[in-house]
Design a protein around this motif. Structure first.
Motif, PDB file in Angstrom:
ATOM      1  N   ASP A  76      44.472  35.158  53.754  1.00 48.54           N
ATOM      2  CA  ASP A  76      44.562  36.370  53.100  1.00 48.54           C
ATOM      3  C   ASP A  76      45.756  37.008  53.687  1.00 48.54           C
ATOM      4  O   ASP A  76      45.647  38.309  54.007  1.00 48.54           O
ATOM      5  CB  ASP A  76      43.267  37.103  53.642  1.00 48.54           C
ATOM      6  CG  ASP A  76      42.043  36.761  52.817  1.00 48.54           C
ATOM      7  OD1 ASP A  76      42.132  35.864  51.957  1.00 48.54           O
ATOM      8  OD2 ASP A  76      41.029  36.733  53.300  1.00 48.54           O
ATOM      9  N   THR A  86      52.928  37.668  46.285  1.00 44.81           N
ATOM     10  CA  THR A  86      51.526  37.971  46.082  1.00 44.81           C
ATOM     11  C   THR A  86      50.946  38.594  47.140  1.00 44.81           C
ATOM     12  O   THR A  86      51.083  37.829  48.346  1.00 44.81           O
ATOM     13  CB  THR A  86      50.802  36.785  45.506  1.00 44.81           C
ATOM     14  OG1 THR A  86      51.289  36.216  44.417  1.00 44.81           O
ATOM     15  CG2 THR A  86      49.364  37.112  45.189  1.00 44.81           C
ATOM     16  N   PRO A  88      47.823  40.274  48.970  1.00 44.07           N
ATOM     17  CA  PRO A  88      46.325  40.743  48.903  1.00 44.07           C
ATOM     18  C   PRO A  88      45.811  42.077  49.568  1.00 44.07           C
ATOM     19  O   PRO A  88      46.432  42.172  50.765  1.00 44.07           O
ATOM     20  CB  PRO A  88      45.511  39.542  49.608  1.00 44.07           C
ATOM     21  CG  PRO A  88      46.559  38.372  49.575  1.00 44.07           C
ATOM     22  CD  PRO A  88      47.787  39.091  49.936  1.00 44.07           C
ATOM     23  N   SER A  92      39.049  47.173  49.217  1.00 45.08           N
ATOM     24  CA  SER A  92      38.614  47.297  47.893  1.00 45.08           C
ATOM     25  C   SER A  92      37.499  48.152  47.503  1.00 45.08           C
ATOM     26  O   SER A  92      36.938  48.657  48.571  1.00 45.08           O
ATOM     27  CB  SER A  92      38.298  45.848  47.384  1.00 45.08           C
ATOM     28  OG  SER A  92      37.275  45.331  47.994  1.00 45.08           O
ATOM     29  N   LYS A 116      43.406  40.421  39.970  1.00 45.15           N
ATOM     30  CA  LYS A 116      42.224  39.661  40.821  1.00 45.15           C
ATOM     31  C   LYS A 116      42.426  38.407  41.227  1.00 45.15           C
ATOM     32  O   LYS A 116      42.543  37.742  40.091  1.00 45.15           O
ATOM     33  CB  LYS A 116      40.980  40.103  40.276  1.00 45.15           C
ATOM     34  CG  LYS A 116      39.803  40.000  41.128  1.00 45.15           C
ATOM     35  CD  LYS A 116      38.521  40.598  40.889  1.00 45.15           C
ATOM     36  CE  LYS A 116      37.357  40.371  42.182  1.00 45.15           C
ATOM     37  NZ  LYS A 116      36.135  41.015  41.769  1.00 45.15           N
ATOM     38  N   ILE A 117      42.609  37.844  42.355  1.00 45.63           N
ATOM     39  CA  ILE A 117      42.490  36.603  42.690  1.00 45.63           C
ATOM     40  C   ILE A 117      41.449  36.159  43.644  1.00 45.63           C
ATOM     41  O   ILE A 117      41.541  36.650  44.738  1.00 45.63           O
ATOM     42  CB  ILE A 117      43.947  35.897  43.470  1.00 45.63           C
ATOM     43  CG1 ILE A 117      45.182  36.540  42.419  1.00 45.63           C
ATOM     44  CG2 ILE A 117      44.039  34.536  43.650  1.00 45.63           C
ATOM     45  CD1 ILE A 117      46.556  36.238  42.680  1.00 45.63           C
ATOM     46  N   ASN A 119      38.236  36.792  45.278  1.00 41.87           N
ATOM     47  CA  ASN A 119      37.500  38.076  45.438  1.00 41.87           C
ATOM     48  C   ASN A 119      38.502  39.220  46.109  1.00 41.87           C
ATOM     49  O   ASN A 119      38.011  40.048  46.461  1.00 41.87           O
ATOM     50  CB  ASN A 119      36.211  37.700  46.405  1.00 41.87           C
ATOM     51  CG  ASN A 119      36.801  37.448  47.910  1.00 41.87           C
ATOM     52  OD1 ASN A 119      37.855  36.865  48.039  1.00 41.87           O
ATOM     53  ND2 ASN A 119      35.735  37.536  48.775  1.00 41.87           N
ATOM     54  N   LYS A 120      39.583  38.942  45.895  1.00 39.68           N
ATOM     55  CA  LYS A 120      40.864  39.885  46.506  1.00 39.68           C
ATOM     56  C   LYS A 120      41.555  40.554  45.293  1.00 39.68           C
ATOM     57  O   LYS A 120      42.104  40.052  44.197  1.00 39.68           O
ATOM     58  CB  LYS A 120      41.756  39.262  47.399  1.00 39.68           C
ATOM     59  CG  LYS A 120      41.305  38.930  48.649  1.00 39.68           C
ATOM     60  CD  LYS A 120      41.393  39.934  49.663  1.00 39.68           C
ATOM     61  CE  LYS A 120      40.932  39.380  50.816  1.00 39.68           C
ATOM     62  NZ  LYS A 120      40.662  40.632  52.083  1.00 39.68           N
ATOM     63  N   CYS A 121      41.791  41.726  45.272  1.00 38.31           N
ATOM     64  CA  CYS A 121      42.693  42.444  44.574  1.00 38.31           C
ATOM     65  C   CYS A 121      44.200  42.084  45.112  1.00 38.31           C
ATOM     66  O   CYS A 121      44.338  42.764  46.246  1.00 38.31           O
ATOM     67  CB  CYS A 121      42.452  43.865  44.260  1.00 38.31           C
ATOM     68  SG  CYS A 121      43.216  44.684  43.008  1.00 38.31           S
ATOM     69  N   CYS A 122      44.939  41.816  44.222  1.00 36.18           N
ATOM     70  CA  CYS A 122      46.466  41.497  44.781  1.00 36.18           C
ATOM     71  C   CYS A 122      47.193  42.293  44.024  1.00 36.18           C
ATOM     72  O   CYS A 122      47.588  42.647  42.783  1.00 36.18           O
ATOM     73  CB  CYS A 122      46.786  40.077  44.529  1.00 36.18           C
ATOM     74  SG  CYS A 122      45.672  38.866  45.473  1.00 36.18           S
ATOM     75  N   ASN A 195      31.469  41.168  50.891  1.00 37.16           N
ATOM     76  CA  ASN A 195      32.589  40.260  50.498  1.00 37.16           C
ATOM     77  C   ASN A 195      32.357  38.893  51.297  1.00 37.16           C
ATOM     78  O   ASN A 195      33.280  38.366  52.089  1.00 37.16           O
ATOM     79  CB  ASN A 195      33.971  40.722  50.764  1.00 37.16           C
ATOM     80  CG  ASN A 195      34.479  41.674  49.763  1.00 37.16           C
ATOM     81  OD1 ASN A 195      33.856  41.595  48.604  1.00 37.16           O
ATOM     82  ND2 ASN A 195      35.490  42.376  50.090  1.00 37.16           N
TER      83      ASN A 195
END
Length: 199
Positions: A76, A86, A88, A92, A116-117, A119-122, A195
């Motif tokens: 992460d 990228t 993360p 969220s 969104k990749i 369960n993470k917003c990047c 999460n």
């Protein structure tokens, strides 16, 4: 990596009046204590579910020590590949990116976007002009995250969990025992918002 809360929520999940009704309190002597418990238990819930419940502003700083140069490394942390970074975001749900600074300069909004990749917003940052795949300077992202900035839009499960936590903390305020303050009922209320995090 460094994450700092820049702006607190303007509202809480539950009001003082709702809390006093739930606890059947008809005096004002403990109002300041109850306000503190409302805020601190909401913050504890956000830590448990790893989400911002009420909208708040965060500042996330990364540097070369928190960047991976392998696009296949599952971590992460930020990743640099072919001039694309990228990143993360740790809190969220992300509402909006307010600004990104690189080398002390604010970047144009056209140079990045959210994706969104897993369960993470990047934040996807297009830096094809980078001479190397290494980042030797901090990147500072200021963004807003939260389910809502209005209490009436917060799911009832979170409201009830907040009330239950406040009630427990209020009832145990003079106790020095090490009882588990997260009851099974509260865990079940928070479960849909986790999460993939274990209590």
């Amino acid at each position: 990596m460094k994450l700092i809360l820049i702006e607190q929520p303007t509202d809480e999940i539950i009001s003082l009046e709702e809390t006093k009704n739930y606890l059947r309190i008809d005096h004002d002597f403990d109002d300041d204590l109850l306000k503190m418990l409302i805020k601190s238990t909401r913050a504890a819930m956000e830590t448990i579910i790893q989400k911002s419940i009420m909208a708040q502003t965060w500042e996330y700083t990364i540097d070369h020590r928190s960047v991976s140069n392998s696009r296949y490394e599952k971590r992460d942390i930020a990743n640099v590949s072919f001039g694309v970074i990228t990143i993360p975001l740790p809190k969220s749900p992300v509402v909006d990116v307010l600004s990104i600074k690189m080398k002390g300069e604010t970047l144009e909004t056209t140079t990045y976007y959210l994706e969104k990749i897993g369960n993470k917003c990047c934040v996807i940052l297009n830096c094809k002009s980078l001479a190397s795949k290494k980042i030797n300077y901090p990147i500072v992202i200021r963004y807003k995250a939260g389910i809502s900035d209005k209490a009436e839009n917060i799911p009832y499960q979170l409201k009830l969990a907040n009330l239950m936590l406040v009630a427990n903390a209020y009832q145990e305020r003079y106790s020095y025992s090490q009882n588990n303050v997260i009851s099974q009922s509260v865990k079940e209320l928070l479960m849909p918002f986790l999460n993939l995090r274990i209590f």
